[in-house]
Design an enzyme around this catalytic site. Structure first.
Site, PDB file in Angstrom:
ATOM      1  N   GLY A 116       0.831  -1.204   0.000  1.00  0.00           N
ATOM      2  CA  GLY A 116       0.000   0.000   0.000  1.00  0.00           C
ATOM      3  C   GLY A 116       0.862   1.249   0.000  1.00  0.00           C
ATOM      4  O   GLY A 116       2.024   1.231  -0.432  1.00  0.00           O
ATOM      5  N   SER A 117       0.304   2.326   0.498  1.00  0.00           N
ATOM      6  CA  SER A 117       0.989   3.619   0.417  1.00  0.00           C
ATOM      7  C   SER A 117       2.110   3.725   1.450  1.00  0.00           C
ATOM      8  O   SER A 117       2.085   3.072   2.499  1.00  0.00           O
ATOM      9  CB  SER A 117      -0.027   4.738   0.644  1.00  0.00           C
ATOM     10  OG  SER A 117      -0.595   4.604   1.928  1.00  0.00           O
ATOM     11  N   GLU A 155       5.564  -3.299   0.826  1.00  0.00           N
ATOM     12  CA  GLU A 155       5.640  -3.029  -0.623  1.00  0.00           C
ATOM     13  C   GLU A 155       4.907  -1.716  -0.854  1.00  0.00           C
ATOM     14  O   GLU A 155       3.679  -1.671  -0.799  1.00  0.00           O
ATOM     15  CB  GLU A 155       4.976  -4.174  -1.406  1.00  0.00           C
ATOM     16  CG  GLU A 155       5.635  -5.527  -1.224  1.00  0.00           C
ATOM     17  CD  GLU A 155       6.977  -5.639  -1.930  1.00  0.00           C
ATOM     18  OE1 GLU A 155       7.270  -4.807  -2.806  1.00  0.00           O
ATOM     19  OE2 GLU A 155       7.738  -6.556  -1.587  1.00  0.00           O
ATOM     20  N   LEU A 156       5.663  -0.638  -1.104  1.00  0.00           N
ATOM     21  CA  LEU A 156       5.067   0.709  -1.081  1.00  0.00           C
ATOM     22  C   LEU A 156       5.070   1.354  -2.476  1.00  0.00           C
ATOM     23  O   LEU A 156       5.377   0.716  -3.459  1.00  0.00           O
ATOM     24  CB  LEU A 156       5.813   1.553  -0.059  1.00  0.00           C
ATOM     25  CG  LEU A 156       5.968   0.893   1.330  1.00  0.00           C
ATOM     26  CD1 LEU A 156       6.791   1.769   2.261  1.00  0.00           C
ATOM     27  CD2 LEU A 156       4.613   0.577   1.949  1.00  0.00           C
ATOM     28  N   CYS A 199       1.757   0.711  -8.898  1.00  0.00           N
ATOM     29  CA  CYS A 199       2.919   1.197  -8.142  1.00  0.00           C
ATOM     30  C   CYS A 199       4.128   1.426  -9.038  1.00  0.00           C
ATOM     31  O   CYS A 199       4.984   2.238  -8.716  1.00  0.00           O
ATOM     32  CB  CYS A 199       3.250   0.232  -7.007  1.00  0.00           C
ATOM     33  SG  CYS A 199       3.351  -1.459  -7.569  1.00  0.00           S
ATOM     34  N   GLU A 228       4.423  10.419  -5.732  1.00  0.00           N
ATOM     35  CA  GLU A 228       3.751   9.397  -6.532  1.00  0.00           C
ATOM     36  C   GLU A 228       2.415   9.967  -7.009  1.00  0.00           C
ATOM     37  O   GLU A 228       1.566  10.323  -6.189  1.00  0.00           O
ATOM     38  CB  GLU A 228       3.501   8.150  -5.674  1.00  0.00           C
ATOM     39  CG  GLU A 228       2.775   7.051  -6.427  1.00  0.00           C
ATOM     40  CD  GLU A 228       2.474   5.823  -5.577  1.00  0.00           C
ATOM     41  OE1 GLU A 228       2.136   5.976  -4.386  1.00  0.00           O
ATOM     42  OE2 GLU A 228       2.572   4.709  -6.110  1.00  0.00           O
TER      43      GLU A 228
END
Ligand code: NAP
Length: 476
Positions: free
Chosen positions: A228-229, A248-249, A282, A376
């Site tokens: 996620g963020s 996992e960003l 992502c 992002e």
């Protein structure tokens, strides 16, 4: 109206509270979704802990068979599952089918990994004074894994948690994104049919913020795996204590295009990488650094190709780009584009909005400190920036604190290898866009983009402990 339930210990459970799930493209009500309480999550964790006691003793063969069966069922139900993605995530059908193909591959890799967990023999007599001992390592499961997943790949990113966890004998409490619970809940039925024992998979739906404390700090949770963020990832990292964690960003993926590149051959691919699933990926292509000698030609061709994209209903097979996940996201990105324009940026094409959509947008004349470059965007926006030397381009890529995948197109081998060595990223993709991913490759960011790796074999390592066993061969 569809009413969803929690999946706890192999039973569907209603909750007192529910929340409304609406379709991002139409705003229509899709379901009333069960809202778990902290107490529900505790029961789910305790149930998963009980299930672990027997699930950890299943054989590799048995676990692989369950995962192979999941593959078989998902192949049969692919079209129907893609409709769920179109409804709850506004993922265009064509992109949804691609996600399902990848999900099936992910579970297949997990089934294969279940049978490939090996250790090594340690030469014990290499230590001074030691003889007649054997020593070896094996990987052992951890117990209950808390898995928290985002909205953008609701099947495949769940598969990257469940696949490796079950391959090695862990049990899982899954908390899917509030916008995409239906796909996760479909996996409950699929795993049940595939023979997964009750309790090994628990699914709790509800607000991540409200359930976070229990999901992340319950004493029976041995590992937290989050996609996620960055903002949420950081909060989780601060709470997790000594538990194992994978994060996992997000990122703002960059691509370098060197003058040796045959532009006509890469244009479609680059446009696809920038605007697939409305840029809500992502590793969506966000920054394109193009050598100044081909900058005009590249930008013109890129804009032309972008204009061909069809914006519309996710259920329509011709649609390339559909709604953003929430109207608030459209407002946010509108603001970012306006701000960039005020700072001197130009809209080369796009920046047309409805309440729910943003048309594919190409920006030029951008600067490094604009939000559309340094943060992002997670929206259908890409910026094209000229550079003069490869050193300059690599420095521009590395300016970002976000670093998942980066790409470079070049026919010059030494330049390709220079970029591979000097770019700071989880992966450097040569002669393709940074959006490239297959599900057995190691995947995970560096800097502020993550912590730990996925890709089945690598996730298996993160979801197990390395145990060492030694035996003395006699009593002398
Ligand atoms: P998000 O807002 O961070 O939400 C992700 C998950 O975290 C959801 O299940 C959410 O639940 C939950 N959550 C929210 N607040 C929480 C808290 N305080 N504690 C624990 N969990 C919490 O991300 P998103 O908008 O769904 O997804 C987009 C982000 O994911 C982007 O930044 C993207 O780059 C990143 N992403 C990274 C990868 C990768 O592999 N590196 C892959 C895909 C996406 P609720 O939905 O209930 O709020």
């Amino acid at each position: 109206m569809k009413q969803t339930k929690l999946w706890i210990n192999g039973i569907w459970e209603s909750t007192n509270e529910t929340s409304k799930l609406t379709a991002p493209y139409t705003g229509e009500l899709l379901a009333n979704v069960a809202k778990a309480s902290a107490g529900d999550v505790e029961r789910a964790i305790e149930g998963a802990h009980q299930a672990f006691k027997s699930f950890k003793n299943t054989t590799a063969y048995e676990r692989a068979e369950i995962l192979y069966k999941v593959v078989e069922i998902m192949r049969e139900r692919k079209n129907e599952l893609a409709e769920i993605l179109a409804d709850e995530a506004a993922k265009p059908i064509s992109a949804g089918l691609t996600e399902l193909d990848r999900t099936i591959a992910t579970y297949q890799f997990a089934a294969e990994a279940a049978k490939q967990s090996t250790g090594e023999t340690i030469p014990m007599d290499a230590a001074p004074g030691v003889k007649d001992r054997i020593g070896y390592t094996k990987r052992v499961p951890l117990g209950v894994v808390s898995a928290i997943t985002p909205f953008n790949f609701p099947f495949n990113l769940v598969a990257h948690k469940l696949g490796p966890a079950f391959a090695v004998g862990n049990t899982v409490v899954l908390k899917p994104a509030s916008q995409t619970p239906l796909s996760a809940l479909a996996m409950a039925e699929i795993f049940k049919e595939a023979g997964l024992p009750d309790g090994a998979l628990q699914i709790v739906t509800g607000s991540g913020g409200e359930l976070s404390e229990t999901l992340v700090t319950h004493p029976l949770v041995k590992k937290v795996t989050f996609t996620g963020s960055g903002a949420v990832g950081l909060k989780i990292k601060e709470k997790v204590g000594l538990r194992k964690i994978t994060l996992e960003l997000g990122s703002n993926a960059a691509l370098i295009v060197e003058p040796s590149t045959p532009l006509e051959k890469i244009m479609k691919r680059c446009v696809g990488g920038a605007f697939g699933f409305a840029g809500q990926v992502c590793i969506s292509l966000q920054r394109i650094y193009v050598h100044s000698s081909i900058y005009e030609e590249f930008t013109k061709a890129f804009v032309e190709e972008t204009k061909k994209l069809v914006v519309g209903d996710p259920h329509n097979e011709k649609t390339d780009v559909s709604a953003m996940i929430h109207p608030d996201e459209v407002s946010r990105i509108k603001e970012w584009i306006e701000q960039a324009k005020q700072q001197g940026a130009t809209v080369a094409t796009g920046a047309e909005f409805t309440e729910r959509t943003c048309s594919p947008t190409v920006m030029t004349n951008v600067k490094s400190d604009m939000k559309i470059i340094c943060q992002e965007t997670f929206a259908p926006i890409v910026s094209i920036v000229p550079y003069d030397t490869l050193d300059e381009a690599i420095a521009l890529v590395n300016e970002s604190e976000l670093a998942l995948n980066a790409g470079i197109y070049t026919n010059v081998l030494t330049d390709a290898m220079k970029a591979a060595e000097e770019i700071e990223a989880g992966a450097v993709i040569i002669n393709d866009i940074p959006t490239f991913r297959v599900d057995n490759m190691p995947y995970g960011g560096v800097k502020m983009s993550g912590y730990g790796k996925e890709g089945i074999k690598y996730a298996v390592e993160e979801m197990t402990d390395l145990k060492f066993i030694t035996m003395k061969l006699n009593y002398e």
